[in-house]
Design an enzyme around this catalytic site. Structure first.
Site, PDB file in Angstrom:
ATOM      1  N   ARG A 140       6.916  22.046  35.699  1.00  8.99           N
ATOM      2  CA  ARG A 140       6.319  22.537  36.940  1.00  8.99           C
ATOM      3  C   ARG A 140       4.925  23.071  36.654  1.00  8.99           C
ATOM      4  O   ARG A 140       4.735  23.892  35.751  1.00  8.99           O
ATOM      5  CB  ARG A 140       7.170  23.649  37.541  1.00  8.99           C
ATOM      6  CG  ARG A 140       6.635  24.146  38.864  1.00  8.99           C
ATOM      7  CD  ARG A 140       7.535  25.156  39.516  1.00  8.99           C
ATOM      8  NE  ARG A 140       7.495  26.416  38.816  1.00  8.99           N
ATOM      9  CZ  ARG A 140       8.276  27.460  39.107  1.00  8.99           C
ATOM     10  NH1 ARG A 140       9.182  27.364  40.058  1.00  8.99           N
ATOM     11  NH2 ARG A 140       8.184  28.575  38.431  1.00  8.99           N
ATOM     12  N   CYS A 148      17.018  23.033  40.983  1.00 11.94           N
ATOM     13  CA  CYS A 148      16.631  23.817  39.822  1.00 11.94           C
ATOM     14  C   CYS A 148      16.646  25.307  40.107  1.00 11.94           C
ATOM     15  O   CYS A 148      16.251  26.097  39.271  1.00 11.94           O
ATOM     16  CB  CYS A 148      15.268  23.381  39.301  1.00 11.94           C
ATOM     17  SG  CYS A 148      13.931  23.730  40.457  1.00 11.94           S
ATOM     18  N   ARG A 167      63.172  43.233  46.556  1.00 14.41           N
ATOM     19  CA  ARG A 167      61.802  43.236  46.025  1.00 14.41           C
ATOM     20  C   ARG A 167      60.854  42.479  46.958  1.00 14.41           C
ATOM     21  O   ARG A 167      61.209  41.436  47.508  1.00 14.41           O
ATOM     22  CB  ARG A 167      61.755  42.535  44.657  1.00 14.41           C
ATOM     23  CG  ARG A 167      62.510  43.230  43.559  1.00 14.41           C
ATOM     24  CD  ARG A 167      62.210  42.557  42.210  1.00 14.41           C
ATOM     25  NE  ARG A 167      62.811  43.289  41.116  1.00 14.41           N
ATOM     26  CZ  ARG A 167      64.004  43.023  40.593  1.00 14.41           C
ATOM     27  NH1 ARG A 167      64.732  42.045  41.087  1.00 14.41           N
ATOM     28  NH2 ARG A 167      64.459  43.743  39.579  1.00 14.41           N
ATOM     29  N   GLU A 177      11.083  23.864  48.397  1.00 16.81           N
ATOM     30  CA  GLU A 177      11.434  25.286  48.337  1.00 16.81           C
ATOM     31  C   GLU A 177      10.928  26.036  49.557  1.00 16.81           C
ATOM     32  O   GLU A 177      10.994  27.252  49.609  1.00 16.81           O
ATOM     33  CB  GLU A 177      10.910  25.928  47.051  1.00 16.81           C
ATOM     34  CG  GLU A 177       9.424  25.695  46.792  1.00 16.81           C
ATOM     35  CD  GLU A 177       8.965  26.228  45.430  1.00 16.81           C
ATOM     36  OE1 GLU A 177       9.608  27.112  44.872  1.00 16.81           O
ATOM     37  OE2 GLU A 177       7.926  25.730  44.934  1.00 16.81           O
ATOM     38  N   GLY A 186      14.182  24.015  44.952  1.00 20.32           N
ATOM     39  CA  GLY A 186      13.985  25.364  44.412  1.00 20.32           C
ATOM     40  C   GLY A 186      14.700  26.320  45.341  1.00 20.32           C
ATOM     41  O   GLY A 186      14.118  26.887  46.256  1.00 20.32           O
ATOM     42  N   THR A 187      15.993  26.462  45.121  1.00 18.64           N
ATOM     43  CA  THR A 187      16.811  27.173  46.111  1.00 18.64           C
ATOM     44  C   THR A 187      16.580  28.681  46.100  1.00 18.64           C
ATOM     45  O   THR A 187      16.953  29.345  47.055  1.00 18.64           O
ATOM     46  CB  THR A 187      18.299  26.854  45.924  1.00 18.64           C
ATOM     47  OG1 THR A 187      18.633  27.048  44.546  1.00 18.64           O
ATOM     48  CG2 THR A 187      18.581  25.419  46.314  1.00 18.64           C
ATOM     49  N   ASN A 188      15.992  29.227  45.041  1.00 22.04           N
ATOM     50  CA  ASN A 188      15.679  30.666  45.090  1.00 22.04           C
ATOM     51  C   ASN A 188      14.670  30.917  46.205  1.00 22.04           C
ATOM     52  O   ASN A 188      14.900  31.741  47.094  1.00 22.04           O
ATOM     53  CB  ASN A 188      15.056  31.143  43.763  1.00 22.04           C
ATOM     54  CG  ASN A 188      16.006  31.003  42.600  1.00 22.04           C
ATOM     55  OD1 ASN A 188      17.164  30.649  42.771  1.00 22.04           O
ATOM     56  ND2 ASN A 188      15.521  31.285  41.406  1.00 22.04           N
ATOM     57  N   ASP A 189      13.549  30.214  46.136  1.00 25.33           N
ATOM     58  CA  ASP A 189      12.521  30.414  47.155  1.00 25.33           C
ATOM     59  C   ASP A 189      12.974  29.908  48.518  1.00 25.33           C
ATOM     60  O   ASP A 189      12.671  30.510  49.542  1.00 25.33           O
ATOM     61  CB  ASP A 189      11.220  29.694  46.745  1.00 25.33           C
ATOM     62  CG  ASP A 189      10.367  30.588  45.852  1.00 25.33           C
ATOM     63  OD1 ASP A 189      10.949  31.492  45.225  1.00 25.33           O
ATOM     64  OD2 ASP A 189       9.155  30.382  45.787  1.00 25.33           O
ATOM     65  N   ARG A 222       9.046  26.157  33.457  1.00 25.35           N
ATOM     66  CA  ARG A 222       8.072  26.974  34.185  1.00 25.35           C
ATOM     67  C   ARG A 222       6.888  27.231  33.273  1.00 25.35           C
ATOM     68  O   ARG A 222       6.973  28.048  32.360  1.00 25.35           O
ATOM     69  CB  ARG A 222       8.684  28.317  34.571  1.00 25.35           C
ATOM     70  CG  ARG A 222       9.935  28.251  35.420  1.00 25.35           C
ATOM     71  CD  ARG A 222      10.474  29.661  35.606  1.00 25.35           C
ATOM     72  NE  ARG A 222      11.766  29.672  36.253  1.00 25.35           N
ATOM     73  CZ  ARG A 222      12.928  29.553  35.620  1.00 25.35           C
ATOM     74  NH1 ARG A 222      12.968  29.394  34.309  1.00 25.35           N
ATOM     75  NH2 ARG A 222      14.069  29.583  36.288  1.00 25.35           N
ATOM     76  N   HIS A 232      17.065  47.555  32.122  1.00 26.56           N
ATOM     77  CA  HIS A 232      16.102  46.750  31.373  1.00 26.56           C
ATOM     78  C   HIS A 232      16.768  46.073  30.182  1.00 26.56           C
ATOM     79  O   HIS A 232      16.642  44.865  29.970  1.00 26.56           O
ATOM     80  CB  HIS A 232      14.955  47.659  30.913  1.00 26.56           C
ATOM     81  CG  HIS A 232      13.880  46.936  30.169  1.00 26.56           C
ATOM     82  ND1 HIS A 232      13.819  46.918  28.795  1.00 26.56           N
ATOM     83  CD2 HIS A 232      12.850  46.181  30.603  1.00 26.56           C
ATOM     84  CE1 HIS A 232      12.771  46.201  28.420  1.00 26.56           C
ATOM     85  NE2 HIS A 232      12.172  45.747  29.501  1.00 26.56           N
TER      86      HIS A 232
END
Lengths: 915, 915
Positions: free
Chosen positions: B653, B867, B127, B781, B802-805, B597, B491
């Site tokens: 913010r 954040c 095996r 950011e 602001g790690t997204n931006d 926000r 959606h």
């Protein structure tokens, strides 16, 4: 001398002080132990010549300098910037006054006149002297030393009571304004009233006998308004004037004013106190100014003018015609030859001393020439270059010094056509100087008509209310553009600058009537076909044809740029994609192309149709078929660039913008375009909608697009390599092709595109049997690319800093959208300058320095350059030099500017490293 | 033993080798000097138990481990990963074969049976054993050792020729497939043909006497197809099988397969060679599997099943009903009590050894229990937590170890309602698990109807083909959502996840007929009002109401999270703006709000009208008037947040998005909205057009907007301070308000906004007489903010990343537009992962580390948090721990996950620093 005529009026002037001064004078204790609050100048020379403008202000420095040179300067002294600060703070008042008293004594010794002396009266001029040219500089106080007693002395001994009383009256008004802060208009009103009372027509009718009466009224006005008597103590007049100047300078209003105009609110002020000299006397007297050289050409021929029986302000007011200094019966040379010779000799001495062209103000009082001020002479850029060239030829300065003397941006004057200097000009309107250069031609209102006429060999100025994209072909053929609406960033302005065409925009006093075919201005009607001239450097619109001087990089200018080329470390390349631009840039000395944006090549002629077919195709095969149609024309474009830049590198950026930029926008004729493409308009609209992006700047573009559609890379690489092979076959010289991948953020992206480029190179090598000489590199235009530069450099033979995009992403500011706030930001000082114009050294600059350092770790000797618009900005170029880049690349008309700026940067850096 | 029945068939097996092995055996030179190519296991224990899964594979490790524990394991040996590599490279073949021969000898000693021995026949199972669970693992080869001679021995001594020949036939098919690469279907066809020939109905009718004939046909098929004889030499069978497994594993196809499935292409393979045991015997024999604990609850109660007279595969095939292990007359416990006891004891021993719940496969052969494999038991998250809790209670592991055992993301299972474990389920469809949680309710097809019914206290599942914005109010009231179209990002899915509602999306086997009011599936029609249940965690749609278990943070789970809270260094906050979300997050243990926000607060109810009035106003006065209407409602919102988060900080913010987001878009009812606002629609359209931006992400937003419209800052700051003052008055406790300025790139921006905030605070202090407890800080950011952090920190009391931006600008990728290429990027490995999901440590991470370091230089002890959505991603949280941030902030349902992830990060970091 210390007997005051009206001792009961002594308010702030200290009797003990006078005694102390007398004591000092007796013992001549002008020793080092006493702090020097002022610098005295006169026939003996000058005490403070070495202190410089920082301590003495510009005027104070000039006076000391001239006195030291032995030129005739009305004697006096300068209260230094530090002294003015002490006065502002109420410190050392006693000691300062003491020194002033002593200085006045020495002045009396030199002139034989004394302040307050009834018979040998000394009058003083008190003038502000600032270290830099500053906005809102204070007024001077003249004729200080007159009072109810001394005016009578002056009347008596000058033999001209009218003159004496006018001096007194003016002094009172002057004093009221500067020292008491009164409105001068109140005194003007008094004067008008008096003239009316007397039934005179103008002030010239005022008689000597009226003088006393008028002076009395002026004095009453002052005393009534300020509720205090006009000081009869002349020392008090002087001290109050000094204190008022210092206070005015440091007041919140003056500080705000300086701040608003971008100057240093805390700038210093020195004060010049100087004996008055009077040019307004009938005999051998007058005022004038003179420059050591011709302001347009820089030739060493004295220039200037002279007005007899006048003081400086009369010359400025131009109530009478002034006379030339030289040549002719009515010149100063003929009228007062001794003064003329002294003036010429003095100017020459000054120029030699300053090693720069100078401009002076002078007064002649009864045959005696007095030098009143000296400044660097105004000059055109051509003159400036001639001047430094002369200085170098005379061994007065080194080439490096000469290079540092010229502002690189001023070279722009020399790169465009200009109106011939001495031609007659009939200015019919003034608009905005939207695109530099001058051109004459027929007034034409229609782009198509312009093309036809230009086809017949005629010269045309395209005149439009404002331009739209349909007018572009008209702008292309016209010699110049004139619009009646729109600003510096209007369509016409932007397009014209892009094409290097002269443009005057927003000449709003002119009205176009296309139906009538006329261009109307105030009291003027021109017709279609009439000749006009536009000067895009000044915004002037002129009637008829005016002789125009073409730019020429020859003579002193060529020599000067040659010195720059010897001095600079960095290469200067150009951003160009058309042969036309490449040619201009090459003529301006560009050493290759730093950025060739290939997307522009996809718009021309029928290529856009093939490009759209590519975008609308559903399969890679169809896309390749569409791209195959573009390849041959692109190859021709590249061949032209390689030929023009023979021997120099040509850096070609692969397709960068998102695809939707090649499709019609909502306002375009979608149906017509769909018909051209032989597809359903709905399908076209669908694709347009599909490709729409929220933030196209951060979207599917650059390397991301090249990875999605590798066939685009393949086609472009093939066009480049085939062009290179052809040019090499034809010329025997292999072009140096640099292929640049845009918008890379990680090495893997570059690796993937590089692989395809290398593959195509191998194919072309096999097909042609020619080895292809090329490099692959990347733009550094994203913060991540700068940070990951070590890794990316392992796949890149060069980096080119795309500082436009790098600025956008580092700040998170879209250049397209920044207009809403960036003006306010710079106006409020939140940003020191627009970072899209001059590189943000603190933020973007740090990223560039990271990339330089890390890029070299990844690949020793990696080639580094900048191709953002900052590549033509002198401050940014200085940064590039400090960062150790290998080259800067800028638009063609910026190339000479960059050559000089790069040279200055190298020189300054090496000076810095020596210190 | 070394007498080969068919020595003429020896091809690759070396005679000299046999001699050498014999020599070795005689001298018992099993010394350290000989490299250990294999690990033997059996009754005596195991040689390689310490080598681990890296060398032995998981199965090999489990067998050695069990053998060492003294559990009954069919004896055998494991060829290690290194050995398999040598075999693949054709290296050390002689030495490896030598060791295999010796191992077989030891096997013979233990079992009394030998490979190829006619009478005491040893059959082998070969095996694959891989270090990790890997895709596309190879098949095993069973019954190895049968040939034309030994099959007869087996027939004779087992007394069951049918069994013997079936074993041989299956081995041939197995060998043909695994070793020769033949298609097993060919053999199945042969079998079908034979059954047809004989006139049988099924394979069960095949008689013992048919066995020999069928085997012969199988052999001919193999030999005809592969053009070579089937090896009769049993050693050759073994070696060929081993080599085939190794080659198959390292073949390009297997590598590509692993790569495609995200596994390591170069993963290692060990091979287990083991004596066969047969559960498929009539007496006291069978196969089963067992787990030490209940997979749903984790209780320490043995679970499993057993099938008599069967081998493992039969159990999987489920041709017959299996029997329970415990309880009842038909259980294993009753049937073979000794084996049952041994099984239970063995499982317990294994669990204690592994300190983890285990799951084993076993066979019973004539009353003898054999352990075949052991793995970690499958479990729900609830079970997993119960298990580690038990282990901690028994002092088998520390709390820290327990924390490290649970995948933070798995906690999500416990945060949503789930179907009760032991209820009957009638699954009528399976869609996508679009939003976790389970809920039951009436089928309703219309959002408005849903609102009415919910108003009456009923429970509703909103069932729609797909949802549109008009359905949002329906989703809001419904207990769950079901759609028949759309994917994970439809959606409905996005909205439901945002609201924390269960949602099954795209259940495409269901059809909605709204006219009829029916929901139809295959053979099923439900009507409006009928009860259904949706399980958004699995995607199941069930008929009727199913009992649902509400999430509870109690018992072991609460205790476990308590350990996490003790262990972690960082605080965990939540991103929330509504009291609803804040409450959920607080219940989940959030220690304050990290990002509120405020723009969301401007959309609700009538506020949007006032907001639009503000945007359309021409003067600051009118803007202030419009904002004044919003202030009171905003204050109420803030009061609610402060009350819920009493004792914890609330970071608010200031307004961030560009103003056009508050105006209608092109598709909205501009005329209607203009009417509401009492303005001309054309004026509204004009303002919309004015505010349109090319790249809104990089546009006039954040601090740029606050600087253009300081009245917005004033209003928001006032609402915050007044709310804080009110809450303090009401509760006696001062809220901790943190005011955060978005999109700062330079200190001057923050200074300017801070000044206004401080001014408003002073005003409110004067008005209320209460000191306001607040901090002002900024988002980091933008790359420039990270670089300039030292300077910015001088004006900021805290930073929130602001790690997204920051990811958007560092990469130059718009999250909204990245869908076009980011999938391809991760699939091709250009990006290791989507940087919007897990933080890009190399690029964005370096900027964060700069900001941390420099921020502390600017302000010692500056408070630091994150954040962006990365704040809920365990890998990103580990980065935040290493970077020394003070807290992470994430969406409410991520809070428990973040608490655990933060704890794991602290523990791992401290382990790392110890080493």
């Amino acid at each position: 001398m210390l007997e005051y005529p009206n001792s009961n009026l002594i308010v702030s002037w200290d009797l003990t002080l006078s005694c102390a001064a007398a004591l000092l004078r007796c013992n001549r204790i002008m020793t080092k132990a006493v702090t020097q609050y002022l610098a005295q100048f006169g026939k003996f020379g000058a005490e403070g010549a070495k202190l410089g403008a920082g301590a003495l202000g510009q005027k104070g420095e000039a006076l000391c300098e001239m006195a030291k040179l032995g030129l005739a300067v009305p004697p006096g002294f300068v209260l230094t910037v530090e002294t003015a600060k002490l006065i502002a703070g109420g410190q050392a008042t006693f000691e300062i006054k003491q020194q002033i008293v002593l200085a006045l004594e020495r002045l009396a010794e030199e002139t034989g006149c004394s302040l307050g002396d009834y018979k040998n009266l000394l009058l003083l001029a008190v003038r502000p002297s600032t270290p830099l040219a500053l906005p809102g500089t204070l007024e001077a106080v003249l004729n200080l030393g007159l009072n109810d007693e001394t005016v009578e002395g002056l009347a008596k001994f000058s033999g001209d009571p009218g003159f004496a009383h006018e001096c007194y009256r003016r002094f009172i008004q002057n004093y009221a304004h500067v020292v008491m802060g009164d409105d001068p208009a109140a005194f003007e009103d008094l004067l008008s009233l008096f003239i009316e009372e007397r039934g005179y027509v103008s002030a010239t009718e005022i008689k000597g006998s009226d003088g006393r009466e008028l002076t009395a009224r002026f004095k009453s006005q002052l005393e009534a308004h300020d509720n205090q008597v006009f000081p009869q103590d002349v020392h008090e007049q002087l001290w109050h004037t000094i204190v008022a100047l210092v206070r005015g300078w440091n007041g919140p209003r003056a500080k705000t004013h300086r701040k608003l105009h971008g100057a240093n609110a805390d700038a210093g002020l020195a004060i010049v106190v100087q004996a008055m000299v009077f040019g307004n006397q009938p005999e051998l007297s007058g005022a004038g100014h003179a420059a050591s050289r011709h302001p347009q050409t820089g030739e060493l021929v004295m220039q200037g003018e002279y007005l007899a029986d006048a003081q400086g302000p009369d010359l400025i007011a131009r109530l009478r015609h002034s006379l030339p200094l030289r040549n002719g019966a009515t010149s100063l040379e003929t009228a007062i030859p001794a003064a003329f010779q002294e003036l010429r000799a003095g100017l020459f001495k000054l120029e030699q001393l300053r090693r720069d062209a100078v401009e002076i103000d002078f007064t002649i009082a009864q045959g005696q020439l007095w030098f009143l001020d000296a400044k660097p002479a105004r000059r055109t850029t051509a003159a400036a270059i001639k001047i430094v060239a002369d200085m170098v030829r005379q061994n007065l300065m080194t080439e490096h010094e000469a290079l540092l003397r010229i502002d690189p941006l001023s070279l722009d004057q020399l790169l465009h056509s200009t109106l011939a200097p001495d031609t007659k000009r009939e200015v019919i309107a003034v608009g905005l100087p939207a695109s530099p250069g001058a051109a004459s031609g027929m007034i034409i209102f229609d782009a198509d008509e312009a093309r036809v006429l230009v086809g017949q060999g005629l010269h045309v100025i395209l005149v439009r209310p404002e331009t739209s994209p349909e007018d572009i072909k008209g702008v292309h053929v016209a010699d110049g553009v004139l619009t009646t609406r729109g600003g510096m960033t209007s369509h016409a302005a932007v397009i014209a600058r892009g094409m290097g065409k002269p443009c005057v925009a927003g000449a709003s006093s002119l009205k176009i009537d296309t139906a009538e075919g006329t261009l109307k201005g105030p009291g003027l009607t021109l017709k279609k076909g009439d000749l006009i001239t536009v000067d895009g450097s000044t915004g002037q619109v002129l009637k008829g044809e005016v002789a125009v001087v073409k730019p020429s990089l020859s003579g002193d200018f060529a020599m000067f740029l040659g010195w720059a080329d010897k001095a600079r470390r960095m290469n200067v390349r150009t951003n160009a994609e058309t042969p036309h631009d490449a040619k201009i840039a090459r003529d301006f000395g560009a050493e290759g192309i730093g950025l060739s944006r290939t997307e522009h090549m996809f718009f021309e002629g029928d290529r856009i149709i093939a490009m759209r077919e590519m975008i609308l195709a559903d399969s890679e095969r169809d896309r390749r078929a569409a791209l195959a149609k573009i390849l041959p024309v692109l190859r021709v474009d590249f061949e032209a660039l390689f030929a023009i830049m023979a021997g120099f590198p040509v850096c070609i950026r692969l397709l960068d913008p998102p695809l939707h930029e090649f499709l019609p926008s909502a306002s375009d004729d979608v149906v017509g375009i769909a018909k051209d493409l032989k597809i359903d308009p709905a399908a076209l609209r669908r694709r347009v909608a599909e490709l729409r992006e929220q933030n196209p700047m951060l979207g599917h573009r650059g390397v991301r697009l090249l990875l999605s559609y590798p066939e685009i890379t393949d086609m472009q690489a093939r066009a480049i390599f085939e062009a290179a092979a052809n040019v090499e076959r034809q010329t025997g010289k292999a072009p140096i092709a640099e292929i640049m991948v845009p918008l890379v953020s990680s090495r893997a992206e570059l690796d993937a595109v590089r692989k395809r480029i290398d593959m195509v190179a191998a194919e072309v090598r096999t097909e042609t049997g020619q080895a292809i000489n090329y490099l692959v590199g990347t733009m550094i235009e994203l913060p991540r690319a700068a940070l990951r530069a070590e890794d990316i450099a392992k796949a890149a033979e060069f980096f080119s800093f795309g500082t436009n995009d790098l600025t956008q992403t580092t700040f998170g500011i879209s250049r397209d959208d920044s207009a809403r706030f960036i003006g306010e930001y710079t106006a409020r000082g939140i940003f020191p300058h627009d970072p899209f114009i001059s590189l943000d050294v603190d933020g973007v600059g740090e990223l560039i320095n990271f990339a330089v350092e890390r890029g070299r770790l990844g690949r020793a000797g990696i080639h580094l350059g900048i191709c953002g618009e900052h590549g033509g900005d002198p401050d940014s170029i200085a940064f590039c030099e400090a960062s150790g880049l290998d080259y800067v690349s800028c638009s063609p008309f910026r190339v000479p500017i960059a050559r000089l700026a790069a040279a200055q940067a190298t020189i300054k850096n090496s000076l810095k490293s020596k210190h």
